[in-house]
Motif scaffolding. Structure first.
Motif, PDB file in Angstrom:
ATOM      1  N   MET A 133       0.935  -1.463  -0.095  1.00 18.88           N
ATOM      2  CA  MET A 133      -0.096   0.047   0.094  1.00 18.88           C
ATOM      3  C   MET A 133       0.834   1.120  -0.132  1.00 18.88           C
ATOM      4  SD  MET A 133      -1.214   0.531   3.848  1.00 18.88           S
ATOM      5  CE  MET A 133      -1.388   2.233   3.399  1.00 18.88           C
ATOM      6  N   THR A 134       0.281   2.287  -0.233  1.00 22.21           N
ATOM      7  CA  THR A 134       0.960   3.567  -0.382  1.00 22.21           C
ATOM      8  C   THR A 134       0.638   4.304   1.026  1.00 22.21           C
ATOM      9  OG1 THR A 134       0.655   3.709  -2.626  1.00 22.21           O
ATOM     10  CG2 THR A 134       1.259   5.692  -1.444  1.00 22.21           C
ATOM     11  N   SER A 135       1.819   4.950   1.707  1.00 24.01           N
ATOM     12  CA  SER A 135       1.480   5.714   2.887  1.00 24.01           C
ATOM     13  C   SER A 135       1.598   6.881   2.507  1.00 24.01           C
ATOM     14  CB  SER A 135       2.505   5.219   4.068  1.00 24.01           C
ATOM     15  OG  SER A 135       2.393   3.823   4.243  1.00 24.01           O
ATOM     16  N   ARG A 143      -6.724  11.068  11.146  1.00 26.11           N
ATOM     17  CA  ARG A 143      -5.507  11.005  10.085  1.00 26.11           C
ATOM     18  C   ARG A 143      -5.440   9.492   9.324  1.00 26.11           C
ATOM     19  NH1 ARG A 143      -0.148  13.853  12.596  1.00 26.11           N
ATOM     20  NH2 ARG A 143      -0.947  16.150  12.119  1.00 26.11           N
ATOM     21  N   GLN A 144      -5.260   9.561   8.246  1.00 27.15           N
ATOM     22  CA  GLN A 144      -4.861   8.163   7.641  1.00 27.15           C
ATOM     23  C   GLN A 144      -4.016   7.612   8.411  1.00 27.15           C
ATOM     24  OE1 GLN A 144      -6.701   6.718   5.540  1.00 27.15           O
ATOM     25  NE2 GLN A 144      -5.177   4.979   5.091  1.00 27.15           N
ATOM     26  N   GLN A 145      -2.839   8.180   8.746  1.00 16.88           N
ATOM     27  CA  GLN A 145      -1.808   7.607   9.716  1.00 16.88           C
ATOM     28  C   GLN A 145      -2.165   7.581  11.108  1.00 16.88           C
ATOM     29  OE1 GLN A 145       2.002   9.219   8.231  1.00 16.88           O
ATOM     30  NE2 GLN A 145       2.451   7.406   7.104  1.00 16.88           N
ATOM     31  N   GLY A 146      -3.617   7.076  11.146  1.00 13.95           N
ATOM     32  CA  GLY A 146      -4.150   7.265  12.640  1.00 13.95           C
ATOM     33  C   GLY A 146      -5.450   6.259  12.443  1.00 13.95           C
ATOM     34  N   THR A 149      -9.445   1.400   7.701  1.00 10.31           N
ATOM     35  CA  THR A 149      -9.440   1.074   6.504  1.00 10.31           C
ATOM     36  C   THR A 149      -8.367   0.026   6.196  1.00 10.31           C
ATOM     37  OG1 THR A 149      -8.001   3.042   5.559  1.00 10.31           O
ATOM     38  CG2 THR A 149     -10.043   3.271   5.801  1.00 10.31           C
ATOM     39  N   VAL A 150      -7.250   0.239   6.254  1.00  7.36           N
ATOM     40  CA  VAL A 150      -6.137  -0.984   6.401  1.00  7.36           C
ATOM     41  C   VAL A 150      -6.348  -2.121   7.039  1.00  7.36           C
ATOM     42  CG1 VAL A 150      -3.623  -1.144   6.072  1.00  7.36           C
ATOM     43  CG2 VAL A 150      -4.715   1.047   5.397  1.00  7.36           C
ATOM     44  N   GLU A 152       1.655  -3.553   6.335  1.00  6.50           N
ATOM     45  CA  GLU A 152       1.240  -2.836   5.491  1.00  6.50           C
ATOM     46  C   GLU A 152       1.756  -1.390   5.533  1.00  6.50           C
ATOM     47  OE1 GLU A 152      -0.732  -4.074   3.045  1.00  6.50           O
ATOM     48  OE2 GLU A 152      -1.056  -5.930   4.258  1.00  6.50           O
ATOM     49  N   ASN A 153       2.785  -1.097   6.469  1.00  5.77           N
ATOM     50  CA  ASN A 153       3.493   0.062   6.527  1.00  5.77           C
ATOM     51  C   ASN A 153       2.377   1.395   6.434  1.00  5.77           C
ATOM     52  OD1 ASN A 153       6.181  -0.925   6.268  1.00  5.77           O
ATOM     53  ND2 ASN A 153       5.690  -1.546   4.274  1.00  5.77           N
ATOM     54  N   LEU A 154       1.540   1.049   7.017  1.00  8.81           N
ATOM     55  CA  LEU A 154       0.616   2.502   7.358  1.00  8.81           C
ATOM     56  C   LEU A 154       1.347   3.699   7.722  1.00  8.81           C
ATOM     57  CD1 LEU A 154      -2.401   3.738   7.674  1.00  8.81           C
ATOM     58  CD2 LEU A 154      -2.231   2.710  10.091  1.00  8.81           C
ATOM     59  N   PHE A 155       2.249   3.461   8.724  1.00  2.00           N
ATOM     60  CA  PHE A 155       3.041   4.474   9.437  1.00  2.00           C
ATOM     61  C   PHE A 155       4.078   5.097   8.594  1.00  2.00           C
ATOM     62  CE2 PHE A 155       0.770   2.685  13.138  1.00  2.00           C
ATOM     63  CZ  PHE A 155      -0.228   3.747  13.258  1.00  2.00           C
ATOM     64  N   GLY A 156       4.235   4.389   7.232  1.00  2.00           N
ATOM     65  CA  GLY A 156       5.349   4.944   6.461  1.00  2.00           C
ATOM     66  C   GLY A 156       6.772   4.508   6.908  1.00  2.00           C
ATOM     67  N   PHE A 157       7.907   5.250   6.758  1.00  2.00           N
ATOM     68  CA  PHE A 157       9.318   4.763   6.853  1.00  2.00           C
ATOM     69  C   PHE A 157       9.953   5.863   7.694  1.00  2.00           C
ATOM     70  CE2 PHE A 157       7.585   2.385   3.327  1.00  2.00           C
ATOM     71  CZ  PHE A 157       7.845   1.101   3.389  1.00  2.00           C
TER      72      PHE A 157
END
Length: 318
Positions: free
Chosen positions: A1-3, A192-195, A201-202, A253-258
């Motif tokens: 997925m894209t974060s 937030r999406q990163q929340g 959703t993920v 799924e790397n919801l919280f990015g890198f």
């Protein structure tokens, strides 16, 4: 997925936005500082020829990482000086561009969010390539370490025991139990999406309720410790994880990015032996190790330089 990095709270943390963390770091640095450190980290003077200047932002982990980088370079015979406790990314990036700093501990995803707030984050390698494309031509990134200091959903020891959650558990393992849990975080985490939005959703997580606290700071830590909340947004290298035996849930799924620890380098100031030394550090530094080192500095009140030297020796990098 894209974060999406637009909503990443970790971006603000590493630009010095958390006042409590900065106050604690300043107090630590007042009593514990590396040798050969500039009295004025903002003096803007270019590095002396043949000297590698290692800088750090004004929070404790950045200082520790700078000491690790600097002492790894010294071990290879390079002349090193330090500019610690500088401040925000805006300031450090400017000093990197003009050659006042040669090496700076960075976090790849957070740096990308600074350079390009609209950029997506598909993988750590993709993030690094995107950063390199946006960097000033005099700068480059070296190899990223596996160590990451980023947002996570963590549960307290009581909750972990009750539901059989371990360090191998993922966010997906919360799906059936989330309706029984109160989750805490910054007010922004709720929208937030990163929340909460991304967690639903993920991973399909719908929590009992949300409690607005702070951005991974003392309010959140205390609420999770006291079981006021059973899950919370905690940074992955927060020493409270060890102290209170929190369990960090994996995010496949790397919801919280890198947010991989990565050296940012002024190309002309670092010879190849220095590049090799820092890449060797990255190869051995992981999140578990960084968490332990942070705990030694922030909980045990050890001098970050001593902690850096001891780890480099144990890793065969001295």
């Amino acid at each position: 997925m894209t974060s999406s990095t637009k909503s990443s709270r970790s971006r603000t943390r590493h630009t010095g936005a958390a006042a409590v963390a900065l106050a604690a770091a300043a107090a630590l640095l007042a009593g514990c500082s590396s040798d050969n450190t500039s009295d004025n980290p903002l003096d803007g003077e270019k590095a002396e020829a043949g000297t590698v200047v290692v800088g750090s932002n004004n929070f404790a982990e950045s200082t520790l990482l700078a000491d690790i980088y600097g002492e790894a370079l010294r071990a290879k015979g390079l002349k090193v000086s330090y500019k610690h406790n500088i401040g925000s990314r805006e300031t450090t990036y400017s000093l990197m561009k003009n050659g006042s700093i040669t090496v700076l501990p960075e976090y790849n995803g957070s740096l990308l969010a600074y350079l390009d707030p609209e950029a997506g984050q598909e993988s750590a390698d993709a993030v690094n390539e995107a950063v390199k494309a946006k960097l000033d031509k005099k700068l480059t990134l070296l190899e990223s370490s596996p160590a990451e200091d980023k947002d996570s959903v963590s549960v307290n020891a009581e909750t972990a025991k009750k539901y059989g959650l371990t360090s191998s558990s993922t966010l997906a393992d919360l799906k059936d139990v989330a309706p029984e849990l109160v989750i805490g975080g910054s007010p922004e985490f709720q929208t937030r999406q990163q929340g909460l939005e991304g967690l639903e959703t993920v991973y399909g997580l719908k929590f009992k309720s949300f409690k607005a606290l702070d951005a991974g700071g003392p309010l959140t830590q205390a609420a999770l410790t006291r079981n006021t909340v059973q899950a919370a947004d905690i940074f992955t290298t927060d020493p409270t994880i060890l102290k209170e035996k929190f369990v960090v849930l994996k995010d496949p799924e790397n919801l919280f990015g890198f947010a991989n620890v990565t050296p940012l380098v002024h190309k002309e100031g670092l010879p190849q032996e220095g590049v090799d030394a820092l890449n060797a550090v990255s190869a051995k530094l992981d999140t578990e190790t960084l968490l332990d080192l942070d705990a030694q500095v922030q909980l045990d009140k050890k001098d970050p330089l001593d902690v850096a030297k001891a780890w480099l020796k144990s890793a065969g990098l001295d």
